[in-house]
Design a protein around this motif. Structure first.
Motif, mmCIF file in Angstrom:
data_model
loop_
_atom_site.group_PDB
_atom_site.id
_atom_site.type_symbol
_atom_site.label_atom_id
_atom_site.label_comp_id
_atom_site.label_asym_id
_atom_site.label_seq_id
_atom_site.Cartn_x
_atom_site.Cartn_y
_atom_site.Cartn_z
ATOM 1 N N ALA A 219 0.978 -1.086 -0.009
ATOM 2 C CA ALA A 219 -0.197 -0.078 0.127
ATOM 3 C C ALA A 219 0.830 1.081 -0.121
ATOM 4 C CB ALA A 219 -0.945 -0.102 1.090
ATOM 5 N N PRO A 220 0.280 2.467 -0.571
ATOM 6 C CA PRO A 220 1.137 3.614 -0.619
ATOM 7 C C PRO A 220 1.667 4.273 0.604
ATOM 8 C CG PRO A 220 -0.720 3.956 -2.281
ATOM 9 C CD PRO A 220 -0.748 2.355 -1.349
ATOM 10 N N VAL A 221 2.737 4.863 0.691
ATOM 11 C CA VAL A 221 2.907 5.306 2.045
ATOM 12 C C VAL A 221 2.684 6.920 2.223
ATOM 13 C CG1 VAL A 221 5.148 5.979 3.499
ATOM 14 C CG2 VAL A 221 4.897 3.735 2.540
ATOM 15 N N ARG A 222 2.061 7.294 3.224
ATOM 16 C CA ARG A 222 1.741 8.887 3.094
ATOM 17 C C ARG A 222 2.530 9.628 4.411
ATOM 18 N NH1 ARG A 222 -2.280 10.743 0.077
ATOM 19 N NH2 ARG A 222 -1.313 12.736 0.626
ATOM 20 N N TRP A 223 3.900 9.737 4.183
ATOM 21 C CA TRP A 223 4.697 10.513 5.255
ATOM 22 C C TRP A 223 4.050 11.905 5.371
ATOM 23 C CZ3 TRP A 223 6.874 9.087 9.334
ATOM 24 C CH2 TRP A 223 7.730 9.782 10.157
ATOM 25 N N ASP A 224 3.725 12.437 4.385
ATOM 26 C CA ASP A 224 3.164 13.876 4.445
ATOM 27 C C ASP A 224 2.053 13.890 5.381
ATOM 28 O OD1 ASP A 224 1.544 12.147 2.808
ATOM 29 O OD2 ASP A 224 0.755 13.925 1.568
ATOM 30 N N LEU A 225 0.914 13.104 5.489
ATOM 31 C CA LEU A 225 -0.072 13.060 6.408
ATOM 32 C C LEU A 225 0.410 12.767 7.839
ATOM 33 C CD1 LEU A 225 -2.862 11.325 4.264
ATOM 34 C CD2 LEU A 225 -2.391 13.704 4.460
ATOM 35 N N CYS A 226 1.675 11.921 7.773
ATOM 36 C CA CYS A 226 2.123 11.846 9.385
ATOM 37 C C CYS A 226 2.725 13.173 9.816
ATOM 38 C CB CYS A 226 3.275 10.848 9.217
ATOM 39 S SG CYS A 226 2.752 9.283 9.156
ATOM 40 N N MET A 227 3.121 14.127 8.977
ATOM 41 C CA MET A 227 3.758 15.302 9.329
ATOM 42 C C MET A 227 2.467 16.243 9.662
ATOM 43 S SD MET A 227 7.207 16.015 7.406
ATOM 44 C CE MET A 227 6.494 15.915 5.694
ATOM 45 N N ARG A 228 1.433 16.089 8.776
ATOM 46 C CA ARG A 228 0.178 17.192 9.189
ATOM 47 C C ARG A 228 -0.535 16.575 10.433
ATOM 48 N NH1 ARG A 228 -4.873 17.010 4.899
ATOM 49 N NH2 ARG A 228 -3.050 17.631 3.558
ATOM 50 N N THR A 229 -0.395 15.245 10.969
ATOM 51 C CA THR A 229 -1.003 14.839 12.185
ATOM 52 C C THR A 229 -0.052 15.478 13.240
ATOM 53 O OG1 THR A 229 -1.920 12.957 11.245
ATOM 54 C CG2 THR A 229 -1.699 13.111 13.493
ATOM 55 N N MET A 230 1.213 15.499 12.940
ATOM 56 C CA MET A 230 2.281 16.211 13.823
ATOM 57 C C MET A 230 1.845 17.572 14.348
ATOM 58 S SD MET A 230 5.989 14.445 12.911
ATOM 59 C CE MET A 230 6.198 12.801 12.191
ATOM 60 N N ALA A 231 1.636 18.009 13.114
ATOM 61 C CA ALA A 231 1.101 19.629 13.282
ATOM 62 C C ALA A 231 0.032 19.845 14.262
ATOM 63 C CB ALA A 231 1.229 20.380 11.816
ATOM 64 N N ASP A 232 -1.112 19.009 13.847
ATOM 65 C CA ASP A 232 -2.343 18.942 14.485
ATOM 66 C C ASP A 232 -2.300 18.648 15.991
ATOM 67 O OD1 ASP A 232 -3.576 19.462 11.985
ATOM 68 O OD2 ASP A 232 -4.267 17.465 11.800
ATOM 69 N N LEU A 233 -1.426 17.735 16.329
ATOM 70 C CA LEU A 233 -0.990 17.356 17.750
ATOM 71 C C LEU A 233 -0.292 18.365 18.337
ATOM 72 C CD1 LEU A 233 -0.130 13.589 17.144
ATOM 73 C CD2 LEU A 233 -2.264 14.515 18.085
ATOM 74 N N GLY A 234 0.234 19.301 17.596
ATOM 75 C CA GLY A 234 1.117 20.347 18.671
ATOM 76 C C GLY A 234 2.508 19.730 18.887
ATOM 77 N N VAL A 235 3.103 18.849 17.955
ATOM 78 C CA VAL A 235 4.586 18.550 18.242
ATOM 79 C C VAL A 235 5.403 19.706 18.125
ATOM 80 C CG1 VAL A 235 6.109 17.367 17.063
ATOM 81 C CG2 VAL A 235 4.483 16.244 17.374
#
Length: 391
Positions: free
Chosen positions: A246-262
Motif C-alpha cells: 500500500a502507498p506510504v503517506r509520510w506527508d500526512l504523518c507530518m500533518r498529524t504531527m502539526a495537528d497534535l502540536g508537536v
C-alpha cells in the motif's frame, strides 16, 4: 510535545553503525538481532559496501536494528522507558516505532522484518519493476499523470516529493511523457515497493504476524498509511502487514504531527531524511538527527525541554480522521451519500469506495479528486472522519 521517528529503506550509509558499537551492550544487542534476522548486521553496519546494504533483505533488518539500538541508548541514558510523547516510522521504520511505543518486543520486530525483507526481495524478482521520484510540479497534475500511465503513487513524502512505481515499461512511458514542471529521478531500488506487485510479500508477512503478540501503544503512534494515530496493537499489526503493498503517506504523518502540536522531533539513525522533510513541512519544530552517540547529550536536553506533562496528552484527543484511497486504477465516480462515497470504474468492474464505519456516516473533511478523474491504485480520494451524529 516530543515525537521520536525512525527512518526507512534508503537512509542507510556504509559504516553508519560503527560508532554505536563503542557503547556498552550494543555489540550483544546487534548479535542477537543478527541471529533473528539471519544476517551479520554488525558487518553490514560497519564494513559492508554501499552495494551490499542496498539489498532489501539486508537493508530492512539493518535499519530496524539500528533504530532499536539508538532508542535503547536513549532509554538507558534517561534511566526510564524511551522518553517520548509519540512515535512514527517511515516505511520499514514503522516496526522500530512499534517497539518504541511498546506494541511489540524488539525480538518480534526483528523476526518480522527478516520475513518482510526477504519476501519483498522475492516479490521484486518476479517481474521487472521499479520506482521513480517525481520532484516538483503541481500535485494533482502529477497524480493524474501517474494514474494515466498505470503507475501507483507509492510514496508521498511531502509537497513536491512523490514516488511513482510500477513496471519498467510503464515507467519508461512515464519518463517520455512527464508531468509539466516536474523532474523525474529513477531510484536504485529492486522493485515497485508499496504497490500491488508486492502482494506475495503481504501473504508471507501475514503468516509471520499470526504468531506475534501485540499490546496497545503506550504513547501516540502514527501510521504512515494515512497519518492516523493507531490506538490498538491489533490495528497496528494489520496496518503493518497491509503497508507492504500500500502507498506510504509520510506527508500526512507530518500533518498529524502539526495537528497534535508537536514541538520537537528526534530522528534515530541513520538520521537525516525525516528531519530534512520536517524542516519545510513543520516550521518552528525543533529537530535533531541523531547520527552518533555523541549527540545523546543534546537529545537529552531536547527531551527535557519538550516532553509533555503526563496528563497533557492522551489518546482521547487524537485526530480521528481517515484517508480513503482508490482500491484500483480507473475512473472515479461520486457516490450518492456519505456512506457510499463513490466507486472506481475499471475495465467494466465497479470497485466501491466506502467509509470505514458501518454504523454512522462519514463526515467529509476534504475531497482530493472530482467525479470523472482518472485515479491510480492507492491514490488518495478523500479525507473523512466519523460523524458524531447519534454518538
Amino acid at each position: 510535545m516530543l515525537i521520536i521517528t525512525a527512518p526507512g529503506q534508503g537512509a542507510q550509509t556504509p559504516g553508519f553503525l560503527a560508532p554505536w558499537l563503542e557503547l556498552p551492550g550494543v555489540a550483544q544487542c546487534l548479535g542477537r538481532a543478527s541471529e533473528l534476522a539471519g544476517c551479520d548486521l554488525v558487518r553490514f553496519g560497519t564494513t559492508a559496501s554501499a552495494d551490499e546494504i542496498k539489498d532489501t533483505a539486508v537493508a530492512q533488518p539493518l535499519l530496524v536494528a539500528a533504530a532499536i539500538v539508538a532508542a535503547s541508548a536513549l532509554s538507558s541514558f534517561s534511566g526510564a522507558e524511551v522518553p517520548a510523547d509519540a512515535a512514527a516510522g517511515h516505511i520499514v521504520g514503522e516496526l522500530s516505532a512499534g517497539v518504541i511505543a511498546g506494541v511489540l518486543t524488539a525480538d518480534d520486530a526483528m523476526r518480522l522484518v527478516a520475513v518482510r525483507g526477504r519476501a519483498m526481495a522475492a516479490a521484486a524478482a518476479t517481474e521487472p519493476t521499479g520506482m521513480t521520484a517525481v520532484l516538483g510540479g503541481d500535485q494533482e497534475a502529477v497524480l493524474a499523470a501517474i494514474a494515466r500511465h498505470g503507475l501507483t503513487p507509492a510514496n508521498v513524502n511531502a509537497a513536491g516529493q512523490i514516488v511513482a512505481a510500477g513496471t519498467l515499461a510503464e515507467l519508461d512511458a512515464f519518463a517520455a511523457d512527464p508531468p509539466a514542471g516536474a523532474r523525474l529521478r529513477p531510484l536504485q531500488v529492486a522493485g515497485a515497493f508499496h504497490t500491488r506487485h508486492m502482494a506475495p510479500a503481504v501473504a508471507a508477512l501475514r503468516d509471520a504476524a499470526a504468531d506475534v503478540a501485540v499490546a496497545d501503544p503506550a504513547m501516540t503512534l502514527l501510521s504512515d498509511a494515512d497519518g492516523a494515530a493507531v490506538t490498538t496493537g491489533k490495528e497496528w499489526l494489520e496496518r503493518i502487514v497491509a503497508q507492504v503493498a500500500a502507498p506510504v503517506r509520510w506527508d500526512l504523518c507530518m500533518r498529524t504531527m502539526a495537528d497534535l502540536g508537536v514541538t520537537a522531533l528526534i530522528e534515530l539513525p541513520p538520521a537525516g531524511t525525516l528531519t530534512g522533510l520536517a524542516r519545510r513541512a513543520l516550521p518552528g519544530v525543533a529537530q535533531l538527527a541523531i547520527k552518533t552517540p555523541e549527540q545523546l547529550d543534546t537529545a537529552r536536553d531536547l527531551i527535557a525541554g519538550h516532553l509533555a506533562e503526563p496528563d497533557a496528552h492522551g489518546h482521547g484527543h487524537l485526530p480521528e480522521w481517515r484517508l480513503i484511497v482508490a482500491p484500483a486504477a480507473g475512473t472515479f465516480r461520486s457516490g450518492a451519500d456519505q456512506q457510499q462515497l463513490g466507486m472506481v470504474v475499471a475495465r467494466g468492474a465497479e470497485h466501491p469506495v466506502a467509509a470505514p464505519w458501518a454504523l454512522r456516516p462519514a463526515e467529509i473533511i476534504e475531497w482530493l479528486v472530482e467525479d470523472g478523474d482518472p485515479v491510480s491504485e492507492g491514490q488518495p480520494l478523500v479525507r473523512v472522519q466519523q460523524s458524531r451524529e447519534g454518538a
